[in-house]
Enzyme design. Structure first.
Site, mmCIF file in Angstrom:
data_model
loop_
_atom_site.group_PDB
_atom_site.id
_atom_site.type_symbol
_atom_site.label_atom_id
_atom_site.label_comp_id
_atom_site.label_asym_id
_atom_site.label_seq_id
_atom_site.Cartn_x
_atom_site.Cartn_y
_atom_site.Cartn_z
ATOM 1 N N ASP A 130 0.928 -1.192 0.138
ATOM 2 C CA ASP A 130 -0.042 -0.094 -0.021
ATOM 3 C C ASP A 130 1.010 1.406 -0.023
ATOM 4 O OD1 ASP A 130 -2.155 -1.700 0.158
ATOM 5 O OD2 ASP A 130 -2.081 -1.756 2.208
ATOM 6 N N LYS A 140 1.882 1.828 -5.117
ATOM 7 C CA LYS A 140 2.440 1.508 -6.497
ATOM 8 C C LYS A 140 1.408 1.608 -7.741
ATOM 9 C CE LYS A 140 2.409 -2.784 -4.656
ATOM 10 N NZ LYS A 140 2.373 -2.173 -3.091
ATOM 11 N N GLY A 167 -4.430 -4.347 -3.562
ATOM 12 C CA GLY A 167 -5.723 -3.282 -3.517
ATOM 13 C C GLY A 167 -4.897 -1.901 -4.106
ATOM 14 N N HIS A 168 -5.165 -1.736 -5.477
ATOM 15 C CA HIS A 168 -4.500 -0.296 -5.773
ATOM 16 C C HIS A 168 -5.374 0.797 -6.063
ATOM 17 C CE1 HIS A 168 -0.843 -2.917 -6.393
ATOM 18 N NE2 HIS A 168 -1.667 -3.526 -7.078
ATOM 19 N N THR A 169 -5.157 1.887 -5.647
ATOM 20 C CA THR A 169 -6.094 3.056 -5.719
ATOM 21 C C THR A 169 -5.483 3.796 -6.770
ATOM 22 O OG1 THR A 169 -7.036 2.666 -3.508
ATOM 23 C CG2 THR A 169 -7.611 4.801 -4.792
ATOM 24 N N THR A 190 -5.953 -12.036 3.684
ATOM 25 C CA THR A 190 -7.065 -11.437 2.830
ATOM 26 C C THR A 190 -8.317 -12.160 2.693
ATOM 27 O OG1 THR A 190 -6.124 -11.701 0.717
ATOM 28 C CG2 THR A 190 -5.426 -9.559 1.821
ATOM 29 N N ARG A 220 2.217 -29.198 -6.566
ATOM 30 C CA ARG A 220 2.232 -29.932 -7.854
ATOM 31 C C ARG A 220 0.752 -30.365 -8.158
ATOM 32 N NH1 ARG A 220 7.764 -32.454 -7.407
ATOM 33 N NH2 ARG A 220 7.007 -32.860 -5.291
ATOM 34 N N GLN A 275 1.859 -6.450 -3.502
ATOM 35 C CA GLN A 275 2.400 -6.463 -2.065
ATOM 36 C C GLN A 275 3.904 -5.853 -1.973
ATOM 37 O OE1 GLN A 275 1.248 -9.810 -3.869
ATOM 38 N NE2 GLN A 275 -0.707 -8.578 -3.059
ATOM 39 N N ARG A 317 -9.864 -3.075 6.384
ATOM 40 C CA ARG A 317 -9.568 -3.097 7.494
ATOM 41 C C ARG A 317 -8.458 -1.585 7.883
ATOM 42 N NH1 ARG A 317 -6.396 -8.688 7.760
ATOM 43 N NH2 ARG A 317 -5.912 -8.091 5.516
HETATM 44 P P1 GDP Z 1 -0.603 0.230 -3.583
HETATM 45 O O1 GDP Z 1 -1.101 -1.050 -3.154
HETATM 46 O O2 GDP Z 1 0.973 0.104 -3.368
HETATM 47 O O3 GDP Z 1 -1.029 0.605 -5.281
HETATM 48 O O4 GDP Z 1 -1.335 1.336 -2.809
HETATM 49 P P2 GDP Z 1 -2.821 1.489 -2.098
HETATM 50 O O5 GDP Z 1 -3.548 2.105 -3.387
HETATM 51 O O6 GDP Z 1 -3.451 0.471 -1.602
HETATM 52 O O7 GDP Z 1 -2.590 2.697 -1.323
HETATM 53 C C1 GDP Z 1 -2.185 3.902 -1.309
HETATM 54 C C2 GDP Z 1 -3.002 5.185 -1.062
HETATM 55 O O8 GDP Z 1 -2.545 6.309 -1.198
HETATM 56 C C3 GDP Z 1 -4.447 5.197 -2.189
HETATM 57 O O9 GDP Z 1 -5.502 5.502 -1.673
HETATM 58 C C4 GDP Z 1 -3.661 6.430 -3.224
HETATM 59 O O10 GDP Z 1 -4.617 6.892 -3.996
HETATM 60 C C5 GDP Z 1 -2.997 7.203 -2.155
HETATM 61 N N1 GDP Z 1 -1.680 7.990 -2.672
HETATM 62 C C6 GDP Z 1 -0.591 7.429 -3.439
HETATM 63 N N2 GDP Z 1 0.209 8.407 -3.522
HETATM 64 C C7 GDP Z 1 -0.063 9.308 -2.672
HETATM 65 C C8 GDP Z 1 0.599 10.696 -2.319
HETATM 66 O O11 GDP Z 1 1.692 10.882 -2.654
HETATM 67 N N3 GDP Z 1 -0.348 11.537 -1.228
HETATM 68 C C9 GDP Z 1 -1.523 11.052 -0.993
HETATM 69 N N4 GDP Z 1 -2.339 11.882 0.004
HETATM 70 N N5 GDP Z 1 -2.063 9.811 -1.356
HETATM 71 C C10 GDP Z 1 -1.608 9.241 -2.091
HETATM 72 P P1 IMO Z 2 -0.835 -4.508 -2.106
HETATM 73 O O1 IMO Z 2 -0.502 -4.927 -3.461
HETATM 74 C C1 IMO Z 2 -1.111 -4.770 2.182
HETATM 75 C C2 IMO Z 2 -1.043 -8.923 3.710
HETATM 76 C C3 IMO Z 2 -2.417 -9.410 4.219
HETATM 77 C C4 IMO Z 2 -1.647 -10.447 5.137
HETATM 78 C C5 IMO Z 2 -0.699 -11.046 4.510
HETATM 79 C C6 IMO Z 2 -0.918 -12.456 3.919
HETATM 80 O O2 IMO Z 2 -2.181 -3.737 -2.213
HETATM 81 O O3 IMO Z 2 0.423 -3.796 -1.697
HETATM 82 P P2 IMO Z 2 -2.579 -13.213 1.850
HETATM 83 O O4 IMO Z 2 -4.089 -12.848 1.727
HETATM 84 O O5 IMO Z 2 -1.652 -12.236 0.872
HETATM 85 O O6 IMO Z 2 -2.195 -14.352 1.945
HETATM 86 O O7 IMO Z 2 -2.284 -12.252 3.248
HETATM 87 O O8 IMO Z 2 -0.413 -10.266 3.457
HETATM 88 N N1 IMO Z 2 -1.216 -8.522 2.176
HETATM 89 C C7 IMO Z 2 -1.139 -7.215 2.007
HETATM 90 N N2 IMO Z 2 -0.644 -6.001 2.857
HETATM 91 N N3 IMO Z 2 -1.101 -4.658 0.754
HETATM 92 C C8 IMO Z 2 -1.142 -5.660 0.040
HETATM 93 O O9 IMO Z 2 -1.258 -5.673 -1.346
HETATM 94 C C9 IMO Z 2 -1.432 -6.875 0.560
HETATM 95 N N4 IMO Z 2 -1.491 -8.297 -0.051
HETATM 96 C C10 IMO Z 2 -1.597 -9.219 1.201
HETATM 97 O O10 IMO Z 2 -2.960 -8.302 5.115
HETATM 98 O O11 IMO Z 2 -1.345 -9.668 6.447
HETATM 99 MG MG MG Z 3 -2.905 -1.794 -1.769
#
Ligand code: GDP
Ligand code: IMO
Ligand code: MG
Length: 428
Positions: A13, A16, A40-42, A128, A142, A223, A302
């Site tokens: 998170d 990316k 989960g990417h926003t 998750t 396998r 991740q 969460r």
């Molecule tokens: P990912 O899983 O690595 O793609 O990241 P997530 O999307 O799960 O979480 C990153 C959150 O931060 C998202 O809600 C983005 O929209 C937000 N975000 C990303 N870069 C920035 C930033 O530079 N500033 C702020 N305020 N939010 C950001």
């Molecule tokens: P992004 O790509 C944050 C965490 C879960 C748990 C552990 C194992 O959005 O960064 P799993 O379901 O993969 O077997 O869970 O890994 N986890 C993440 N935490 N961002 C993620 O993906 C995650 N993908 C899995 O919360 O602790």
């Molecule tokens: Mg994420």
């Protein structure tokens, strides 16, 4: 500079999705090489917010070819519901390619993920619940089902029946659940075949040919480094290789083709699920980071655990991944703090550590050693050049750069696509 790997430096998170999207129209292919819909990417584009789980972030860029490579585990119901939802918002998903060698997440592995977590009780990992771990375990055992198996009904029936032969014993005798019938699983999987067929390719061949033709290919990790099954905080990790090495095994391109490794790192740290986290905050500062940063999981909703920036982890990520550039995100979230602690080392039972401790036991006992940097009061969200940032914000970035083992090329100051300060061109 055709082959670029983009990874998370911390526990996920980091932003990316936004970083991938930022490179957007300068990239020909975006390849997801590990994980599944646990990600989960926003991505925020023109005020529109998109939450992506299984589809590579490149799907939002017209002309870019998104690829689900062999290292991914695919929940077919999620794949098609995500495609339908995006198409409903006018996003063209017709370019998507899926590897014939990627594994599918059969419904029984979602069941197992949840049943096992419940069974573990206080020893649970906080997964998750998407069936990721059981599906990678099947792959290594396998007894997995691959995308290509769906095109041979006879083989598919055999594979599902033989996997369930073992699993039903566990379900019934250990977990006290009903047995799952092979026929219903096969029927469910076959219901996707016609829609899947046009997308399925030898993606390793396609990507190597694209690189031969000097196309730009971005390999986007799900991740992050500290969740990597080999290099993370095992067993509190995911079940795939989320570090840069995983880009090769997970996609079929060799290591000597990779030109650049970008790690996305947050200006502070978050973690979802269980496991050690030395700089975690249990006070008002932690709540402030969660509130201001909107730190709630995109996948499970969460609340994320929050803490200060940990330079030991950043240095470790730089080393394990071969990081050439950091993208530092969410600097704007720190605005308004008087002084900002940054972890520069650990104290483990009275012994100072500058690198990751040898054992998990020591990492569990690690107490952060902090240095304190001056904060800034200004709203920095409209900064676009480094010189637009207040002096203390610049000093924070420069200090992190010195501590973290690679240059910080981009600084994120907001969630929108263009809310970034570019110091060095990531593709230049
Ligand atoms: P990912 O899983 O690595 O793609 O990241 P997530 O999307 O799960 O979480 C990153 C959150 O931060 C998202 O809600 C983005 O929209 C937000 N975000 C990303 N870069 C920035 C930033 O530079 N500033 C702020 N305020 N939010 C950001
Ligand atoms: P992004 O790509 C944050 C965490 C879960 C748990 C552990 C194992 O959005 O960064 P799993 O379901 O993969 O077997 O869970 O890994 N986890 C993440 N935490 N961002 C993620 O993906 C995650 N993908 C899995 O919360 O602790
Ligand atoms: Mg994420």
């Amino acid at each position: 500079m055709p082959a670029i790997v983009l990874v998370g430096a911390q526990w996920g998170d980091e932003g990316k999705g936004k970083a991938t999207d930022l490179l957007g129209d300068r990239v020909d292919y975006v390849v997801k090489f590990n994980g599944g819909n646990n990600a989960g990417h926003t991505v925020v584009v023109g005020g529109e917010r998109y939450a992506l789980h299984l589809l590579p972030s490149g799907i939002l860029t017209p002309g870019c070819i998104p690829v689900i490579a062999n290292g991914v585990v695919v929940d077919l119901s999620v794949l098609f519901s995500e495609i339908e939802a995006l198409q409903g918002r006018g996003v063209d998903c017709s370019r998507l390619l899926v590897s014939a060698n990627a594994h599918v997440i059969p419904s029984y592995n979602r069941t197992f993920d949840k049943v096992v977590e419940r069974f573990l009780g206080s020893r649970r990992l906080g997964t998750t619940g998407r069936g990721i771990g059981p599906t990678y375990a099947d792959k290594m055992n396998r007894v997995g089902v691959r995308i290509q198996d769906l095109f041979d009904e006879h083989i598919l029936e055999q594979k599902v029946a033989s996997a369930l032969d073992q699993k039903n014993h566990l379900l019934v005798k250990v977990y006290n659940r009903r047995a799952i019938g092979a026929a219903e699983v096969v029927e469910d999987l076959l219901s996707y075949v016609d829609r899947l067929r046009p997308m399925v390719r030898d993606t390793g061949l396609e990507l190597n040919r694209a690189l031969d033709d000097d196309r730009v290919v971005l390999f986007e990790a799900g991740q992050a480094t500290m969740l990597d099954v080999d290099h993370g905080t095992y067993p509190f990790v995911t079940s795939s290789n989320a570090t840069s090495g995983g880009a090769c095994t997970g996609s079929g391109i060799p290591p000597n083709r990779i030109d650049r490794v970008i790690a996305v790192v947050k200006a502070y740290t978050t973690r979802v699920g269980e496991g050690p986290f030395p700089t975690e905050l249990h006070d008002a500062d932690g709540e402030r980071l969660r509130d201001v940063g909107g730190e709630y999981g995109v996948t499970t909703g969460r609340p994320r655990r929050c803490g200060w920036y940990d330079a030991v982890i950043a240095r470790y990520a730089a080393r394990v991944n071969g990081v050439t550039d950091f993208v530092l995100t969410k600097l704007d979230v720190l605005s308004g703090m008087e002084r900002i602690p940054v972890c520069v080392g650990y104290d483990v039972d009275g012994v100072r550590h500058d690198e990751m401790p040898l054992t998990q036991t020591d990492f569990h006992h690690a107490r952060p050693v902090y240095t304190y940097l001056d904060g800034w009061a200004e709203d920095i969200s409209s900064a676009r050049r480094f010189s637009d940032l207040p002096p203390n914000a610049r000093a924070y970035v420069t200090a992190l750069e010195q501590l973290s083992g690679a240059r910080i090329s981009v600084v994120g100051v907001g969630a929108e696509r263009d809310a970034s300060v570019v110091r060095h061109d990531l593709l230049g």
